[in-house]
Design a protein around this motif. Structure first.
Motif, short mmCIF file in Angstrom:
data_model
loop_
_atom_site.label_atom_id
_atom_site.label_comp_id
_atom_site.label_asym_id
_atom_site.label_seq_id
_atom_site.Cartn_x
_atom_site.Cartn_y
_atom_site.Cartn_z
N PHE A 186 -6.64 13.55 19.63
CA PHE A 186 -6.93 13.29 18.22
C PHE A 186 -5.77 13.74 17.34
N ASN A 187 -5.53 13.01 16.24
CA ASN A 187 -4.67 13.54 15.18
C ASN A 187 -5.41 14.70 14.52
N PRO A 188 -4.69 15.77 14.13
CA PRO A 188 -5.35 16.83 13.36
C PRO A 188 -5.56 16.38 11.92
N TYR A 189 -6.61 16.90 11.26
CA TYR A 189 -6.84 16.51 9.85
C TYR A 189 -6.16 17.48 8.90
N ASP A 190 -5.83 16.93 7.72
CA ASP A 190 -5.18 17.71 6.67
C ASP A 190 -6.20 17.94 5.55
N ARG A 191 -6.72 19.15 5.52
CA ARG A 191 -7.79 19.48 4.57
C ARG A 191 -7.36 19.31 3.10
N ALA A 192 -6.09 19.56 2.84
CA ALA A 192 -5.61 19.53 1.44
C ALA A 192 -5.74 18.15 0.81
N SER A 193 -5.76 17.10 1.64
CA SER A 193 -5.87 15.75 1.07
C SER A 193 -7.26 15.13 1.25
N PHE A 194 -8.25 15.97 1.60
CA PHE A 194 -9.62 15.44 1.74
C PHE A 194 -10.09 14.81 0.42
N TYR A 195 -9.97 15.59 -0.65
CA TYR A 195 -10.61 15.20 -1.92
C TYR A 195 -9.59 14.75 -2.96
N GLY A 196 -9.60 13.48 -3.29
CA GLY A 196 -8.77 12.96 -4.37
C GLY A 196 -7.33 12.75 -3.95
N GLY A 197 -6.58 12.14 -4.86
CA GLY A 197 -5.17 11.85 -4.57
C GLY A 197 -4.97 10.38 -4.30
N ASP A 198 -3.93 10.09 -3.52
CA ASP A 198 -3.55 8.70 -3.30
C ASP A 198 -3.66 8.33 -1.82
N ALA A 199 -2.76 7.43 -1.38
CA ALA A 199 -2.83 6.95 0.00
C ALA A 199 -2.47 8.03 1.02
N ARG A 200 -1.78 9.07 0.54
CA ARG A 200 -1.39 10.13 1.47
C ARG A 200 -2.62 10.91 1.96
N GLY A 201 -2.70 11.10 3.24
CA GLY A 201 -3.87 11.78 3.81
C GLY A 201 -5.10 10.87 3.78
N TYR A 202 -4.88 9.60 3.49
CA TYR A 202 -6.00 8.65 3.36
C TYR A 202 -5.74 7.42 4.23
N LEU A 203 -4.59 6.81 4.01
CA LEU A 203 -4.26 5.59 4.77
C LEU A 203 -3.17 5.81 5.81
N ASP A 204 -2.57 7.01 5.84
CA ASP A 204 -1.37 7.19 6.67
C ASP A 204 -1.61 7.92 7.99
N TYR A 205 -2.84 8.17 8.37
CA TYR A 205 -3.08 8.73 9.70
C TYR A 205 -2.80 7.64 10.75
N PRO A 206 -1.97 7.93 11.74
CA PRO A 206 -1.58 6.87 12.67
C PRO A 206 -2.69 6.48 13.66
N PHE A 207 -2.69 5.22 14.01
CA PHE A 207 -3.50 4.74 15.14
C PHE A 207 -2.80 5.19 16.42
N HIS A 208 -3.56 5.27 17.51
CA HIS A 208 -2.93 5.73 18.74
C HIS A 208 -1.92 4.73 19.25
N SER A 209 -2.22 3.47 19.06
CA SER A 209 -1.27 2.48 19.54
C SER A 209 -1.25 1.30 18.59
N ALA A 210 -0.16 0.55 18.66
CA ALA A 210 0.00 -0.60 17.78
C ALA A 210 -1.09 -1.64 18.01
N GLU A 211 -1.55 -1.75 19.27
CA GLU A 211 -2.59 -2.75 19.54
C GLU A 211 -3.86 -2.40 18.77
N LEU A 212 -4.19 -1.09 18.71
CA LEU A 212 -5.40 -0.70 17.99
C LEU A 212 -5.21 -0.92 16.50
N ALA A 213 -4.02 -0.64 15.99
CA ALA A 213 -3.77 -0.84 14.56
C ALA A 213 -3.94 -2.30 14.16
N ALA A 214 -3.56 -3.19 15.09
CA ALA A 214 -3.61 -4.62 14.78
C ALA A 214 -5.01 -5.21 15.03
N ALA A 215 -5.84 -4.49 15.76
CA ALA A 215 -7.13 -5.03 16.19
C ALA A 215 -8.04 -5.36 15.01
#
Ligand code: FNR
Length: 369
Positions: free
Chosen positions: A340-369
């Motif tokens: 698992f990717n570790p979570y970043d508690r500081a970006s749980f609540y509010g803000g922008d795409a950081r800590g929201y949309l930028d957690y990586p998928f394990h592989s490109a195939e999953l990202a594209a699925a």
């Protein structure tokens, strides 16, 4: 042979597996408490064919707001924003329920219509926080709801359920846990009323059951769910006899034929573990003996303990919260025993795409699925 990755029927839906996404307040709605493209992209990342997402707590009344940036379903203008989210999830073959919410006393007058005091079943001292334009601030003392106001909020739950239907959700879940309004009615530490909504458990449970009935009147029972936090003491909650209180609720909910009962294990306080992660399931195991429908268990599960509770038959599905924030492809990671990717508690609540949309998928195939 994994039970967690065997199919299951939930209400009218055939799900491909039993790893659900727990409702997670992320406070990234746009002005007017309206979901936008950012939220749609986040849910799309976490959707998978035959998987179930419970979308974040969403307020049904203007008096129900306690976290600036949390979305609403109290106005027609919010429907189109949610449609972006439900369309994105459905495009990937996923299912999504909306969690209907009223924070009650967990609010601040800055978030209330006309700067009024937040509302609660009773006036009971409480030292929590709300999130306003000034950040996390101590709550404003609440005032007790009149019977007419209670009826209005129940009507807000019904209308919120109606808007959720118009927005393309697959169902709704009443947020009956974590010290928010229905929980404040239910547990006796926060309910000092002497009318039909206070006193014996039959009265304290009335609000939650009537909110459930309101949603059922719109959706039919098999697309309505309830989330509870038995013995939860987060947000200053307490009850003199949790076993009797939550046992009564589970028993009464049987009469509806709901999609599922969502149970937060008592080892979780809000979003924090208060005991070891591998502590035996408590609440779901007990309520299983009472509740006749599907049960989703949540709170501090690992892939191993999730498999174990489902294999033991104490829950039908398991919802993951923090790990789903950090792993958009969580079901696939669990299925293939990937790290698992570790979570970043500081970006749980509010803000922008950081800590929201930028957690990586394990592989490109999953990202594209
Ligand atoms: C939560 N939780 C939560 N619960 C809920 O019913 N509605 C909500 O909107 C939220 N919001 C929320 C935000 C954040 C950032 C966290 C971390 C948690 C509780 C959540 O659904 C879940 O019960 C807990 O996180 C415990 O599960 P995990 O994280 O141990 O898998």
């Amino acid at each position: 042979m994994s039970k967690l990755f065997s199919p299951i029927q939930v209400g009218p839906y055939s799900l491909a597996h039993r790893v659900a996404m727990a409702p997670l307040t992320r406070m990234r709605a746009e002005a007017g408490d309206i979901p936008g493209a950012l939220m749609a992209a986040y849910y799309a990342q976490r959707a998978s064919a035959g998987g179930l997402i419970v979308a974040e707590a969403t307020v049904v009344s203007r008096t129900g707001r306690g976290y600036l940036g949390a979305p609403g379903i109290y106005a027609d203008a919010q429907i189109a924003g949610w449609k972006l989210v439900t369309d994105a999830v459905h495009a990937k073959g996923g299912r999504i329920f909306l969690q209907l919410w009223h924070v009650g006393r967990q609010s601040h007058s800055d978030l209330q219509p006309d700067g009024a005091a937040p509302v609660a079943p009773s006036v009971v001292p409480y030292e929590g926080v709300a999130f306003t334009a000034n950040g996390w601030v101590p709550v404003t003392p609440a005032r007790a709801l009149s019977l007419a106001e209670i009826a209005n909020i129940l009507e807000d739950f019904r209308r919120g359920a109606e808007r959720a239907l118009a927005a393309g959700f697959d169902g709704v879940e009443i947020h009956g846990g974590n010290g928010y309004l229905p929980d404040q009615f239910l547990q006796d530490g926060t309910n000092r009323r002497s009318d039909a909504y206070g006193g014996p458990v039959e009265n304290r449970a009335r609000f939650l059951l009537e909110a459930t009935a309101a949603a059922v009147s719109v959706w039919g029972a098999d697309r309505v769910a309830v989330r509870i936090a038995p013995s939860g003491d987060w947000a200053g909650m307490s009850d003199g006899n949790p076993e009797a209180t939550f046992g009564y609720v589970a028993e009464q909910l049987n009469a509806f034929g709901l999609a599922y009962l969502h149970v937060i294990e008592p080892r979780i306080r809000g979003a924090e573990l208060i005991a070891e992660k591998d502590q035996a399931p408590v609440a779901a195991q007990q309520l299983r003996k009472i509740f006749k429908g599907r049960i989703i268990a949540a709170g501090g599960f690992t892939p191993e303990s999730a498999e174990a509770i489902v294999a033991a038959g104490d829950a039908d599905l398991v919802a993951f919260g923090r790990d789903f924030i950090a792993n958009p492809d969580l079901p696939e990671r669990i299925r293939h025993q990937l790290p698992f990717n570790p979570y970043d508690r500081a970006s749980f609540y509010g803000g922008d795409a950081r800590g929201y949309l930028d957690y990586p998928f394990h592989s490109a195939e999953l990202a594209a699925a």
